[in-house]
Design a protein around this motif. Structure first.
Motif, PDB file in Angstrom:
ATOM      1  N   GLU A 149       5.939 -20.170  -9.121  1.00 27.19           N
ATOM      2  CA  GLU A 149       4.690 -20.539  -9.768  1.00 27.19           C
ATOM      3  C   GLU A 149       3.963 -21.595  -8.938  1.00 27.19           C
ATOM      4  OE1 GLU A 149       1.782 -20.052 -12.227  1.00 27.19           O
ATOM      5  OE2 GLU A 149       3.672 -19.110 -12.759  1.00 27.19           O
ATOM      6  N   GLY A 150       2.662 -21.460  -8.833  1.00 27.85           N
ATOM      7  CA  GLY A 150       1.866 -22.425  -8.093  1.00 27.85           C
ATOM      8  C   GLY A 150       1.327 -21.903  -6.779  1.00 27.85           C
ATOM      9  N   VAL A 151       1.799 -20.728  -6.332  1.00 30.26           N
ATOM     10  CA  VAL A 151       1.284 -20.145  -5.092  1.00 30.26           C
ATOM     11  C   VAL A 151      -0.110 -19.574  -5.358  1.00 30.26           C
ATOM     12  CG1 VAL A 151       1.617 -18.368  -3.349  1.00 30.26           C
ATOM     13  CG2 VAL A 151       3.579 -19.627  -4.225  1.00 30.26           C
ATOM     14  N   THR A 152      -1.073 -20.006  -4.580  1.00 28.94           N
ATOM     15  CA  THR A 152      -2.446 -19.503  -4.711  1.00 28.94           C
ATOM     16  C   THR A 152      -2.950 -19.071  -3.346  1.00 28.94           C
ATOM     17  OG1 THR A 152      -3.367 -21.736  -4.424  1.00 28.94           O
ATOM     18  CG2 THR A 152      -2.954 -20.991  -6.689  1.00 28.94           C
ATOM     19  N   VAL A 153      -4.032 -18.305  -3.355  1.00 29.29           N
ATOM     20  CA  VAL A 153      -4.631 -17.852  -2.102  1.00 29.29           C
ATOM     21  C   VAL A 153      -6.096 -18.269  -2.056  1.00 29.29           C
ATOM     22  CG1 VAL A 153      -3.093 -15.884  -1.814  1.00 29.29           C
ATOM     23  CG2 VAL A 153      -5.187 -15.607  -3.121  1.00 29.29           C
ATOM     24  N   ARG A 154      -6.582 -18.404  -0.854  1.00 31.68           N
ATOM     25  CA  ARG A 154      -7.989 -18.679  -0.623  1.00 31.68           C
ATOM     26  C   ARG A 154      -8.723 -17.353  -0.417  1.00 31.68           C
ATOM     27  NH1 ARG A 154      -6.933 -23.719   3.604  1.00 31.68           N
ATOM     28  NH2 ARG A 154      -5.630 -24.927   2.155  1.00 31.68           N
ATOM     29  N   PRO A 155     -10.060 -17.379  -0.387  1.00 30.21           N
ATOM     30  CA  PRO A 155     -10.787 -16.111  -0.229  1.00 30.21           C
ATOM     31  C   PRO A 155     -10.293 -15.339   0.988  1.00 30.21           C
ATOM     32  CG  PRO A 155     -12.303 -17.884  -0.733  1.00 30.21           C
ATOM     33  CD  PRO A 155     -10.975 -18.524  -0.508  1.00 30.21           C
ATOM     34  N   ALA A 156      -9.894 -14.096   0.783  1.00 29.01           N
ATOM     35  CA  ALA A 156      -9.363 -13.287   1.888  1.00 29.01           C
ATOM     36  C   ALA A 156      -9.499 -11.820   1.543  1.00 29.01           C
ATOM     37  CB  ALA A 156      -7.903 -13.633   2.155  1.00 29.01           C
ATOM     38  N   ALA A 157      -9.734 -11.013   2.563  1.00 30.15           N
ATOM     39  CA  ALA A 157      -9.762  -9.561   2.426  1.00 30.15           C
ATOM     40  C   ALA A 157      -8.610  -8.998   3.225  1.00 30.15           C
ATOM     41  CB  ALA A 157     -11.086  -8.991   2.920  1.00 30.15           C
ATOM     42  N   THR A 166      -2.524  -7.259  -8.204  1.00 31.70           N
ATOM     43  CA  THR A 166      -3.238  -6.580  -7.126  1.00 31.70           C
ATOM     44  C   THR A 166      -2.286  -5.802  -6.234  1.00 31.70           C
ATOM     45  OG1 THR A 166      -4.920  -8.314  -7.142  1.00 31.70           O
ATOM     46  CG2 THR A 166      -4.830  -6.890  -5.201  1.00 31.70           C
ATOM     47  N   VAL A 167      -1.174  -6.438  -5.852  1.00 32.48           N
ATOM     48  CA  VAL A 167      -0.212  -5.788  -4.957  1.00 32.48           C
ATOM     49  C   VAL A 167       0.458  -4.608  -5.649  1.00 32.48           C
ATOM     50  CG1 VAL A 167       1.932  -6.119  -3.686  1.00 32.48           C
ATOM     51  CG2 VAL A 167       0.168  -7.869  -3.592  1.00 32.48           C
ATOM     52  N   ASN A 168       0.820  -4.763  -6.910  1.00 33.42           N
ATOM     53  CA  ASN A 168       1.475  -3.664  -7.627  1.00 33.42           C
ATOM     54  C   ASN A 168       0.534  -2.483  -7.828  1.00 33.42           C
ATOM     55  OD1 ASN A 168       3.968  -4.867  -7.876  1.00 33.42           O
ATOM     56  ND2 ASN A 168       3.525  -5.791  -9.862  1.00 33.42           N
ATOM     57  N   ARG A 169      -0.775  -2.749  -7.990  1.00 29.88           N
ATOM     58  CA  ARG A 169      -1.744  -1.667  -8.168  1.00 29.88           C
ATOM     59  C   ARG A 169      -1.847  -0.795  -6.924  1.00 29.88           C
ATOM     60  NH1 ARG A 169      -5.159  -4.987 -10.915  1.00 29.88           N
ATOM     61  NH2 ARG A 169      -6.261  -5.472  -8.991  1.00 29.88           N
ATOM     62  N   THR A 170      -1.634  -1.385  -5.767  1.00 29.54           N
ATOM     63  CA  THR A 170      -1.725  -0.613  -4.521  1.00 29.54           C
ATOM     64  C   THR A 170      -0.466   0.178  -4.228  1.00 29.54           C
ATOM     65  OG1 THR A 170      -0.911  -2.446  -3.166  1.00 29.54           O
ATOM     66  CG2 THR A 170      -3.286  -2.338  -3.555  1.00 29.54           C
ATOM     67  N   GLY A 171       0.601  -0.059  -5.004  1.00 34.71           N
ATOM     68  CA  GLY A 171       1.853   0.657  -4.770  1.00 34.71           C
ATOM     69  C   GLY A 171       2.584   0.169  -3.541  1.00 34.71           C
ATOM     70  N   ALA A 172       2.373  -1.096  -3.161  1.00 34.71           N
ATOM     71  CA  ALA A 172       3.002  -1.637  -1.954  1.00 34.71           C
ATOM     72  C   ALA A 172       4.500  -1.824  -2.170  1.00 34.71           C
ATOM     73  CB  ALA A 172       2.356  -2.969  -1.577  1.00 34.71           C
ATOM     74  N   THR A 173       5.270  -1.578  -1.136  1.00 33.17           N
ATOM     75  CA  THR A 173       6.710  -1.800  -1.156  1.00 33.17           C
ATOM     76  C   THR A 173       6.994  -3.261  -0.821  1.00 33.17           C
ATOM     77  OG1 THR A 173       6.972  -1.296   1.195  1.00 33.17           O
ATOM     78  CG2 THR A 173       7.046   0.564  -0.357  1.00 33.17           C
ATOM     79  N   PRO A 174       8.239  -3.734  -1.036  1.00 33.24           N
ATOM     80  CA  PRO A 174       8.565  -5.111  -0.661  1.00 33.24           C
ATOM     81  C   PRO A 174       8.290  -5.416   0.805  1.00 33.24           C
ATOM     82  CG  PRO A 174      10.245  -4.248  -2.122  1.00 33.24           C
ATOM     83  CD  PRO A 174       9.313  -3.111  -1.818  1.00 33.24           C
ATOM     84  N   ASP A 175       8.535  -4.438   1.696  1.00 36.34           N
ATOM     85  CA  ASP A 175       8.234  -4.665   3.111  1.00 36.34           C
ATOM     86  C   ASP A 175       6.740  -4.862   3.322  1.00 36.34           C
ATOM     87  OD1 ASP A 175      10.872  -4.473   3.823  1.00 36.34           O
ATOM     88  OD2 ASP A 175      10.782  -2.332   4.260  1.00 36.34           O
ATOM     89  N   ASP A 176       5.922  -4.101   2.582  1.00 38.50           N
ATOM     90  CA  ASP A 176       4.473  -4.284   2.680  1.00 38.50           C
ATOM     91  C   ASP A 176       4.067  -5.660   2.182  1.00 38.50           C
ATOM     92  OD1 ASP A 176       4.162  -1.695   3.649  1.00 38.50           O
ATOM     93  OD2 ASP A 176       3.981  -0.850   1.635  1.00 38.50           O
ATOM     94  N   GLY A 235      -4.908   3.585   4.227  1.00 37.77           N
ATOM     95  CA  GLY A 235      -5.077   2.146   4.203  1.00 37.77           C
ATOM     96  C   GLY A 235      -5.994   1.717   3.071  1.00 37.77           C
ATOM     97  N   ARG A 236      -5.639   0.641   2.393  1.00 35.79           N
ATOM     98  CA  ARG A 236      -6.442   0.121   1.297  1.00 35.79           C
ATOM     99  C   ARG A 236      -6.888  -1.287   1.645  1.00 35.79           C
ATOM    100  NH1 ARG A 236      -2.035   2.672  -1.143  1.00 35.79           N
ATOM    101  NH2 ARG A 236      -2.543   4.377  -2.574  1.00 35.79           N
ATOM    102  N   MET A 237      -8.079  -1.629   1.234  1.00 36.12           N
ATOM    103  CA  MET A 237      -8.562  -2.982   1.420  1.00 36.12           C
ATOM    104  C   MET A 237      -8.839  -3.576   0.050  1.00 36.12           C
ATOM    105  SD  MET A 237     -11.730  -4.529   3.662  1.00 36.12           S
ATOM    106  CE  MET A 237     -10.752  -4.589   5.141  1.00 36.12           C
ATOM    107  N   PHE A 238      -8.373  -4.786  -0.155  1.00 33.00           N
ATOM    108  CA  PHE A 238      -8.630  -5.466  -1.414  1.00 33.00           C
ATOM    109  C   PHE A 238      -8.911  -6.934  -1.126  1.00 33.00           C
ATOM    110  CE2 PHE A 238      -4.158  -4.725  -0.611  1.00 33.00           C
ATOM    111  CZ  PHE A 238      -3.608  -5.988  -0.609  1.00 33.00           C
TER     112      PHE A 238
END
Length: 355
Positions: free
Chosen positions: A257-265, A324-334, A307-310
């Motif tokens: 808990e507490g991990v955040t991200v800055r604006p990024a594509a 967001t990550v789960n919606r893209t169907g990304a694996t743990p390696d992704d 490839g997906r961009m979000f």
């Protein structure tokens, strides 16, 4: 699926936060041999196993002829390890772990012969011996096929070692005791000092983010009771740096808990290469005097994932990252690749740890 780990700061018993200096386990290790195996011991290629048997026989007055290769399939060379708890006295017993050192197939049914267990200073502190308890099994047929369940080359001997020498402790010496934080933190160390002084007067001080010194009674009985009362105190834990932990061996990703991200594509695609091998039989033509041949057939298939961009908004929370990550169907390696790239771009507020 990516899961969140929430570790809110809260009051916790002092015993969960600190170690008392002088009260700790000590590691012991020794080399021994396990006998009585049903043909599952070390092979003749393991020279030190046969040498150990020859040296043992010499102690009983049996001398092997010179240049004799001792081959015994019912013996396995092992390493024996144990943890000596603090305060244990001579005559008490501890559990030991026995692990194969050579190429033995299984230690099931074996008995560890008397083995000296030494500490880092080279002194013997315990003697181990007894029947090895194995939680795995291995079976092999004449055709070479085999089945292995768990690990049959390592086991334990409950109460298998008796203490022969005590490890002295300085716990009852001096007019104070030292508490060492398991996770160094200036804030937590300050809270520990504040809590102790609030309960017992100004008796606790700290010099850094790890060590707290507390004045304690000189009488050993009173000192033990005093430490028991200290361990029950509830202390507010300081806020920790939010972390993202990767386990590259198992593919596990844990985000605190507490991990955040800055604006990024982020754009992430996958390239998969599949190589399949099969064999085909080539038959010669009639009256051609040819021979039947087995011809390998290799097929290489390259698949380019979509490839997906979000995009994450500024200050996106852990929940938003997971969704967001789960919606893209990304694996743990992704996920590992995405978060590592975000960290390199300076767009993630947190510490990345790879184990």
């Amino acid at each position: 699926m990516l899961a969140a780990l929430s570790l809110p700061a809260a009051a916790r018993p002092l015993r969960q936060l600190v170690n008392v200096e002088g009260i700790r386990d000590n590691q012991l290790i020794g080399y021994g041999i396990v006998v009585g195996l049903d043909g599952t011991g070390d092979n003749s290629q393991v020279k030190f196993s046969g040498q150990s048997v020859a040296n043992m026989l010499k102690q009983f007055g049996l001398k092997m002829p010179e240049k004799t290769d001792t081959r015994v399939k019912n013996v396995a060379a092992v390493m024996v390890s144990a943890s000596l708890p603090p305060g244990y006295n001579r005559g008490q017993t501890i559990d030991v772990t026995v692990s194969s050192l050579g190429d033995a197939k299984s230690l099931r049914g074996g008995t560890l012969l008397l083995t000296q267990l030494k500490a880092a200073n080279g002194e013997v502190y315990a003697l181990a011996q007894g029947s090895v308890v194995i939680g795995g099994l291995s079976a092999q047929g004449k055709s070479g096929s085999s089945v292995t369940v768990n690990t049959p080359t390592a086991g334990r001997i409950p109460n298998g070692a008796s203490i022969e020498r005590e490890i002295p402790s300085d716990f009852e010496q001096g007019d104070s005791i030292r508490l060492s934080l398991r996770r160094p933190s200036f804030e937590t160390a300050t809270n520990v000092v504040r809590t102790i002084n609030r309960s017992y007067g100004k008796i606790a001080t700290t010099r850094n983010a790890t060590t707290i010194e507390v004045r304690a009674p000189g009488d050993p009985t009173e000192r033990v009771a005093f430490v028991a009362r200290l361990e029950r105190l509830n202390v507010d834990v300081g806020a920790e740096i939010p972390r993202v932990v990767f386990n590259s061996r198992t593919g596990t990703v844990v985000i605190s808990e507490g991990v955040t991200v800055r604006p990024a594509a982020v754009s992430h695609g996958s390239l998969r290469v599949v190589i399949s091998e099969s064999s085909q039989v080539s038959q010669p033509g009639p009256f051609s005097n040819g021979t039947t041949q087995v011809v390998p057939d290799s097929r290489v298939q390259v698949e380019q994932g979509q490839g997906r961009m979000f995009k994450w908004p500024a200050g996106a929370s852990l929940r938003a990252i997971i969704d967001t990550v789960n919606r893209t169907g990304a694996t743990p390696d992704d996920v590992m690749a995405i978060l590592q790239a975000l960290d390199q771009a300076g767009a993630i507020d947190g510490e990345l740890v790879v184990i």
